[in-house]
Design a protein around this motif. Structure first.
Motif, short mmCIF file in Angstrom:
data_model
loop_
_atom_site.label_atom_id
_atom_site.label_comp_id
_atom_site.label_asym_id
_atom_site.label_seq_id
_atom_site.Cartn_x
_atom_site.Cartn_y
_atom_site.Cartn_z
N LEU A 117 51.89 54.68 56.96
CA LEU A 117 51.23 55.92 57.37
C LEU A 117 49.76 55.87 56.97
O LEU A 117 49.43 55.68 55.79
CB LEU A 117 51.91 57.13 56.72
CG LEU A 117 51.31 58.50 57.03
CD1 LEU A 117 51.36 58.80 58.53
CD2 LEU A 117 52.03 59.60 56.24
N TYR A 153 50.16 51.58 63.52
CA TYR A 153 50.56 52.35 62.34
C TYR A 153 51.02 53.74 62.75
O TYR A 153 50.80 54.18 63.88
CB TYR A 153 49.39 52.47 61.36
CG TYR A 153 48.90 51.14 60.84
CD1 TYR A 153 49.49 50.55 59.73
CD2 TYR A 153 47.85 50.48 61.47
CE1 TYR A 153 49.05 49.32 59.25
CE2 TYR A 153 47.41 49.25 61.01
CZ TYR A 153 48.01 48.68 59.90
OH TYR A 153 47.59 47.46 59.45
N ALA A 154 51.64 54.43 61.80
CA ALA A 154 51.86 55.86 61.95
C ALA A 154 50.57 56.55 61.53
O ALA A 154 50.00 56.22 60.49
CB ALA A 154 53.02 56.31 61.08
N GLU A 174 52.39 59.94 50.31
CA GLU A 174 53.06 59.34 51.47
C GLU A 174 52.09 58.55 52.33
O GLU A 174 52.51 57.65 53.07
CB GLU A 174 53.72 60.44 52.31
CG GLU A 174 54.87 61.15 51.61
CD GLU A 174 55.50 62.21 52.49
OE1 GLU A 174 54.97 62.44 53.61
OE2 GLU A 174 56.50 62.82 52.06
N PHE A 175 50.80 58.87 52.24
CA PHE A 175 49.81 58.09 52.97
C PHE A 175 49.64 56.73 52.28
O PHE A 175 49.28 56.66 51.10
CB PHE A 175 48.45 58.81 53.00
CG PHE A 175 48.42 60.02 53.89
CD1 PHE A 175 48.43 59.87 55.27
CD2 PHE A 175 48.38 61.30 53.35
CE1 PHE A 175 48.40 60.99 56.10
CE2 PHE A 175 48.35 62.41 54.17
CZ PHE A 175 48.36 62.25 55.55
N GLU A 195 59.85 51.13 59.51
CA GLU A 195 58.97 52.29 59.46
C GLU A 195 57.54 51.82 59.28
O GLU A 195 57.24 51.04 58.37
CB GLU A 195 59.37 53.21 58.30
CG GLU A 195 58.60 54.51 58.26
CD GLU A 195 59.11 55.44 57.17
OE1 GLU A 195 58.39 56.40 56.84
OE2 GLU A 195 60.20 55.18 56.64
N SER A 254 47.49 48.10 53.27
CA SER A 254 48.79 48.75 53.49
C SER A 254 49.95 47.95 52.92
O SER A 254 51.11 48.33 53.10
CB SER A 254 49.01 49.00 54.99
OG SER A 254 49.04 47.78 55.70
N ASP A 266 48.14 60.13 61.04
CA ASP A 266 48.06 61.58 60.91
C ASP A 266 46.66 61.93 60.42
O ASP A 266 46.00 61.13 59.75
CB ASP A 266 49.10 62.09 59.91
CG ASP A 266 49.33 63.60 60.05
OD1 ASP A 266 48.73 64.21 60.96
OD2 ASP A 266 50.09 64.16 59.26
#
Length: 568
Positions: free
Chosen positions: A196, A222-223, A238-239, A193, A508, A225
Motif C-alpha cells: 500500500l 501497487y495498492a 498500514e502504508f 496483496e 516496499s 490511496d
C-alpha cells in the motif's frame, strides 16, 4: 576368437558405462560458471523463489523472427537465462519464443500488438533493408515477454531505454537486467496483496494531468490511496511507503510530528522535493523571473535524518533541450531545440541496485544536496549531475538569455553534485526532548502507539531534490506523456519511470529481488585496428592449422599401424 570376445566385452562395457552416465545425469548434474562476472549464476533469492513455485509459470518471449544480430543475441541470452530458471523451477517453468502476430489477419494482428502495448511492452521501430531494392522499410518489433501465473499476466520489457547510450551498451545493459526483469515479474504475480502506497496531499501536491503517469504507474503496480496530512490524526502503519510529490506549502510542526512518528515506527518515505519556486510556467509567462525558496519548513526534519537540500539551483552543461525561436522565414518563426542548463540529465552513480544499469534521468530545476555526519545512518548517493555543473544560490534570476549565449565552461567546474540520496539506518526523532506534551498525547490516543525517540530497527528513506522528476509533460495532441519524455525532444524516454519504480521496489520490502540488478556484464570488444593489421595472419592460421593437425594425426595413425604390422 579370444580377441574377438575381448572386443565384444569392451564394447558392452562402454555401452553400459555411457548408459549409466546418461541415467545419472538425468538426476544428478551441475554447472560451472567460469565467467568473471558470474554471467550465468542466478542470485540466491531468485533460486529460492523458483524452487518454491507451486504452480507453472508460462513465459512467451516475442523475439522470434528475422532480426538483426543484436536482437538475436538478446534472444539467445534470454533463452539461456530461462534455461537456468528451468534448472531450479523444473516443470513449473515453461517458455516459448514466438513471432508476435504471425499467422494472424491484419485486424487481429493490430489488436494483439495493441494488447502487448497495454501490458507495457513498448514497440521498437527498426529500419530493415528491402530485398527488391536498396531502400529501407520501417518494422515494429516488440522486444518483450508475457509472464503468466495462476491466471494473471504481466508484461516484461527486455530492451532498455536507449537515450544517452550507444546501442551496444544498451543491449549489454538489457542482458544484465534480464534476471531482474523476469524474477521481478514472477514475484509480483505471486503477491497475494500488493504493498500500500500513500500519496500525501494537503501541501499543494497535484492530482492533475502532470502526474498522470506517476499515478497510473502506482495503480498498476501497487495498492494506492491518498491521505491529506492536515486532516489525518496520524499516518497509519498500514502504508508500506508514503510519497511526497512536489509539495508547495509549508509543513506545520504537527504535520512533521506525524511524519516523524510514522518513520520512528518503521514507515518508509519517498520524497520528491522542490526547494525553489522555479517552474516552466513562470518562463512561459515572462522572459525572466526570480526563483526563491519555497519555505517548506522541512529543513530541520531532513537534517535530523541525515540530509540537507540546499537553497540553490543547479545548472549543467549536460542538459536537455527547450525550443528557442532563432529567427523568422517570412512570417513564420524558426524554432530550434537548444540545451537548457536548468534541465540537467542526471547520472546514476551505480553505487546501489536501485541505479545499477540505469540510463540517465531527466530533471528540471533541481537543487544540490549535502549529507550530514551521522554514524547511525548510511548515506548512498543515487543520482548526480555531470562533471560540468554549477549551483547558484537562491534567490536567483532564471532567464531565457542563458540559452542565447555560449556558456563559459570555466563557470561550470563543480563535479557530480548529489541530487538523490538513499538513507538507511537508525533514525532519531526530530522531537526528541522537544515535544509538546499535549500534542504528543493527542497523537498517542489517535494512533494507539507510544511516542518513540528513535527507530528500533534499521529503516530507510529516499530524498530527491526535484519534484518534477516524476512529473510528465502534457502534449496538446497526445495528452499526458510518459514521465522522462521531453515534449520538445520526444525521440526517447529517459529512465525516470525506471528510477521511480526501483525506489518503490526497494522501500516496499522487495530488496531481495533488487539484488539481481547488481549484475554487470563486461563488454569485451575486439581491437578493430589490430584486426585490420593481423587479419591475413589469422586467416592463414585458421585455414592451415586444422589441415595440418589432420595430416599429423593421419601420419601418426599410419606409423602406429605399420609398427603393429611388423610386430606380428
Amino acid at each position: 576368437m579370444a580377441t574377438r570376445k575381448k572386443y565384444i566385452q569392451r564394447a558392452i562395457a562402454v555401452v553400459l558405462l555411457l548408459t549409466g552416465i546418461n541415467i545419472a545425469a538425468a538426476y544428478f548434474h551441475g554447472r560451472w560458471d567460469l565467467t568473471k562476472e558470474k554471467r550465468y549464476t542466478l542470485t540466491s533469492h531468485t533460486r529460492q523463489m523458483l524452487r518454491q513455485l507451486d504452480s507453472p509459470v508460462d513465459i512467451e518471449v516475442f523475439l522470434k523472427g528475422d532480426y538483426p544480430a543484436s536482437f538475436r543475441q538478446l534472444a539467445q541470452a534470454t533463452s539461456e537465462l530461462l534455461e537456468e530458471f528451468r534448472e531450479y523451477g523444473k516443470q513449473n517453468v515453461r517458455f516459448t519464443f514466438v513471432n508476435p502476430g504471425q499467422g494472424m489477419t491484419d485486424t487481429a494482428r493490430m489488436k494483439f500488438l495493441g494488447e502487448l502495448t497495454a501490458q507495457g511492452i513498448m514497440p521498437f521501430n527498426m529500419q530493415v533493408q528491402q530485398e527488391s531494392n536498396d531502400g529501407f522499410a520501417q518494422k515494429l518489433i516488440f522486444p518483450g515477454a508475457l509472464v503468466h501465473y495462476k491466471g494473471k499476466t504481466m508484461g516484461v520489457n527486455l530492451l532498455k531505454n536507449q537515450g544517452g547510450q550507444d546501442p551496444m551498451q544498451t543491449m549489454n545493459n538489457s542482458e544484465a537486467l534480464l534476471e531482474y526483469q523476469f524474477a521481478n515479474a514472477i514475484s509480483k504475480l505471486q503477491q497475494k496483496e500488493k504493498p500500500l502506497i500513500g500519496y500525501m496531499m494537503g501541501h499543494g501536491e497535484s492530482l492533475g494531468a502532470e502526474v498522470y503517469d506517476a499515478l497510473s504507474t502506482l495503480q498498476s503496480n501497487y495498492a494506492l490511496d491518498t491521505l491529506t496530512l492536515q486532516s489525518a490524526s496520524f499516518i497509519s502503519p498500514e502504508f508500506n511507503v508514503i510519497l511526497f510529490a512536489k509539495p508547495a506549502g509549508a509543513f506545520s510542526e504537527a504535520d512533521k510530528l506525524k511524519i516523524d512518528q510514522y518513520v520512528m515506527n518503521g514507515g518508509k518515505v519517498l520524497w520528491f522535493i522542490d526547494e525553489s519556486s522555479a517552474s516552466m510556467d513562470s518562463l512561459h509567462q515572462q522572459n525572466a523571473f526570480v526563483a526563491v525558496d519555497r519555505g517548506l519548513n522541512l529543513e530541520d526534519l531532513l537534517f535530523r535524518y541525515g540530509v540537507r537540500i540546499n537553497q540553490d539551483l543547479v545548472m549543467d552543461l549536460q542538459s536537455d533541450v527547450v525550443p528557442l525561436v532563432v529567427g523568422n522565414v517570412g512570417n513564420r518563426p524558426q524554432i530550434q531545440p537548444v540545451p537548457f542548463p536548468y534541465f540537467p540529465m542526471l547520472m546514476p552513480t551505480k553505487a546501489h541496485p536501485i541505479v545499477k544499469n540505469l540510463d540517465m534521468v531527466l530533471s528540471r530545476f533541481v537543487s544540490s544536496m549535502d549529507t550530514i555526519k551521522n554514524d547511525a545512518v548510511r548515506k548512498t548517493v543515487l543520482l548526480t549531475t555531470s562533471r560540468t555543473s554549477r549551483a547558484t544560490r537562491l534567490p536567483t534570476e532564471v532567464s531565457w538569455d542563458v540559452v542565447k549565449t555560449q556558456p563559459n565552461p570555466r563557470e561550470y567546474r563543480q563535479q557530480y553534485i548529489p541530487t538523490a540520496i538513499l538513507l538507511e539506518g537508525h533514525f532519531t526523532s526530530l522531537f526528541h526532548n522537544r515535544q509538546d506534551p499535549a500534542v504528543v498525547e493527542a497523537l498517542q490516543r489517535a494512533s494507539g502507539k507510544p511516542f518513540r525517540d528513535a527507530t528500533d530497527t534499521i529503516n530507510k528513506m529516499i530524498v530527491v531534490s526535484d519534484g518534477d522528476l516524476i512529473a510528465n509533460a502534457v502534449s496538446r495532441k497526445e495528452g499526458p506523456l510518459q514521465m522522462g519524455i521531453n515534449e520538445f525532444n520526444p525521440g526517447f524516454a529517459f529512465a525516470n519511470k525506471e528510477f521511480f519504480l526501483n525506489c518503490l521496489e526497494y522501500l516496499s520490502g522487495n530488496s531481495g529481488i533488487m539484488e539481481a540488478r547488481n549484475k554487470e556484464l563486461t563488454l569485451r570488444l575486439l581491437d578493430n585496428g589490430k584486426i585490420r593489421q593481423e587479419k591475413t595472419k589469422w586467416q592463414v592460421i585458421c585455414f592451415l592449422v586444422p589441415i595440418g593437425l589432420i595430416l599429423l594425426f593421419a601420419m601418426i595413425f599410419q606409423f602406429v599401424r605399420q609398427r603393429k604390422a611388423t610386430s606380428y
